[in-house]
Design a protein around this motif. Structure first.
Motif, PDB file in Angstrom:
ATOM      1  N   UNK A  37       0.833  -1.192   0.000  1.00 33.68           N
ATOM      2  CA  UNK A  37       0.000   0.000   0.000  1.00 33.68           C
ATOM      3  C   UNK A  37       0.873   1.249   0.000  1.00 33.68           C
ATOM      4  N   UNK A  42      -5.319   2.538  -2.257  1.00 31.94           N
ATOM      5  CA  UNK A  42      -5.821   1.319  -1.628  1.00 31.94           C
ATOM      6  C   UNK A  42      -4.747   0.227  -1.636  1.00 31.94           C
ATOM      7  N   UNK A  43      -4.940  -0.829  -0.852  1.00 32.29           N
ATOM      8  CA  UNK A  43      -3.985  -1.942  -0.884  1.00 32.29           C
ATOM      9  C   UNK A  43      -3.971  -2.617  -2.260  1.00 32.29           C
ATOM     10  N   UNK A  45      -2.990  -6.168  -4.073  1.00 33.86           N
ATOM     11  CA  UNK A  45      -2.697  -7.566  -3.776  1.00 33.86           C
ATOM     12  C   UNK A  45      -1.404  -8.003  -4.471  1.00 33.86           C
ATOM     13  N   UNK A  58       0.206 -11.871  -8.380  1.00 36.83           N
ATOM     14  CA  UNK A  58      -0.289 -10.813  -9.265  1.00 36.83           C
ATOM     15  C   UNK A  58       0.833 -10.215 -10.110  1.00 36.83           C
ATOM     16  N   UNK A  88       3.921   0.624   2.620  1.00 39.23           N
ATOM     17  CA  UNK A  88       3.441  -0.154   3.762  1.00 39.23           C
ATOM     18  C   UNK A  88       3.081  -1.538   3.248  1.00 39.23           C
ATOM     19  N   UNK A  90       1.321  -4.978   4.000  1.00 43.57           N
ATOM     20  CA  UNK A  90       0.282  -5.509   4.877  1.00 43.57           C
ATOM     21  C   UNK A  90       0.104  -6.995   4.650  1.00 43.57           C
ATOM     22  N   UNK A 102     -11.276 -10.306   5.634  1.00 41.82           N
ATOM     23  CA  UNK A 102      -9.842 -10.427   5.832  1.00 41.82           C
ATOM     24  C   UNK A 102      -9.446  -9.612   7.056  1.00 41.82           C
ATOM     25  N   UNK A 104      -6.386  -7.832   8.922  1.00 42.31           N
ATOM     26  CA  UNK A 104      -5.095  -7.275   8.552  1.00 42.31           C
ATOM     27  C   UNK A 104      -4.172  -7.137   9.762  1.00 42.31           C
ATOM     28  N   UNK A 105      -2.897  -7.351   9.518  1.00 45.76           N
ATOM     29  CA  UNK A 105      -1.883  -7.029  10.489  1.00 45.76           C
ATOM     30  C   UNK A 105      -1.580  -5.542  10.447  1.00 45.76           C
ATOM     31  N   UNK A 106      -0.756  -5.050  11.388  1.00 42.45           N
ATOM     32  CA  UNK A 106      -0.465  -3.611  11.476  1.00 42.45           C
ATOM     33  C   UNK A 106       0.434  -3.100  10.358  1.00 42.45           C
ATOM     34  N   UNK A 107       1.088  -4.024   9.645  1.00 46.98           N
ATOM     35  CA  UNK A 107       1.918  -3.606   8.523  1.00 46.98           C
ATOM     36  C   UNK A 107       3.371  -3.387   8.891  1.00 46.98           C
ATOM     37  N   UNK A 109       6.340  -0.797   7.650  1.00 46.27           N
ATOM     38  CA  UNK A 109       6.663   0.400   6.855  1.00 46.27           C
ATOM     39  C   UNK A 109       8.074   0.229   6.321  1.00 46.27           C
TER      40      UNK A 109
END
Lengths: 113, 109
Positions: A37, A42-43, A45, A58, A88, A90, A102, A104-107, A109
């Motif tokens: 992200x 947006x995120x 994939x 992808x 970021x 994720x 889904x 999500x984890x905190x990511x 950076x």
């Protein structure tokens, strides 16, 4: 336990470094995901694992290499990244790959210098 | 192609009600999700709609019209902590989430 954990929280790496991002969940979920992200976007994939098998790639560059050692763990190995890969990252999981929310984890950076 | 549209930014007042719209065109439909994302944090799940109608969950409600390719997220009794981006995502026929660009909601006192 309804949590997805990711380590490290922050990572700075040079373009010649090799590093790995880690993700873990203990909810018994059988699908795990990596997203990238960028700010105010947006995120996107990157990879999907379903029952520990890679089911979607992808068309991500080979400098990103995913690994799913078991149903609770997901790694993303990084090598020879470019500054534009700074983002970021994720991790997410869901019960199955079909219709399911889904978590999500905190990511992580990531900054590539 | 696949497309999800939502407003870029909205502003509302604390205590008021705001409606965030989302329109979509996707290859297949297996449900629509709304996520909340605070700046620098991960998205958190808010709601899921697969049948037409309204789903209510506390201060948040989500509506879906499949024939119109339209959904909205309704937030009531707005609080300052509701300032965040709200992401609309549709699960397509391949069970992949197609994400909108997100709506940044600014709450003013």
């Amino acid at each position: 336990d309804t949590e997805v954990t990711q380590t490290p929280k922050h990572l700075v790496m040079g373009m010649t470094n090799k590093k790995s991002l880690k993700c873990e969940q203990h909810m018994g979920h059988r699908a795990m995901y990596w997203y990238k992200q960028k700010a105010k976007k947006p995120p996107e994939l990157m990879f999907v694992y379903s029952y520990e098998k890679l089911s979607i790639n992808e068309s991500v560059p080979s400098r990103f290499s995913p690994e799913c050692p078991n149903s609770s763990l997901l790694n993303l190995h990084l090598h020879a990244l470019q500054p534009e890969d700074s983002a970021l990252y994720l991790c997410a999981s869901s019960h199955g790959r079909e219709v399911d929310e889904q978590y999500f984890g905190p990511g992580t950076r990531l900054t590539v210098t | 192609g696949q497309n999800i549209d939502q407003p870029t930014e909205m502003t509302a007042t604390e205590g008021a009600i705001v409606q965030i719209n989302c329109t979509y065109q996707t290859s297949g439909f297996n449900g629509l999700f709304w996520y909340q994302q605070h700046a620098g944090e991960a998205p958190t799940f808010l709601s899921y709609n697969v049948l037409d109608g309204l789903e209510e969950k506390g201060r948040f409600s989500s509506f879906l019209s499949r024939s119109k390719g339209y959904s909205y997220l309704l937030l009531k009794e707005l609080q300052m902590k509701d300032s965040a981006s709200y992401l609309c995502a549709v699960m397509d026929s391949n069970y992949q989430l197609i994400w909108g660009a997100g709506t940044k909601l600014i709450i003013k006192p």
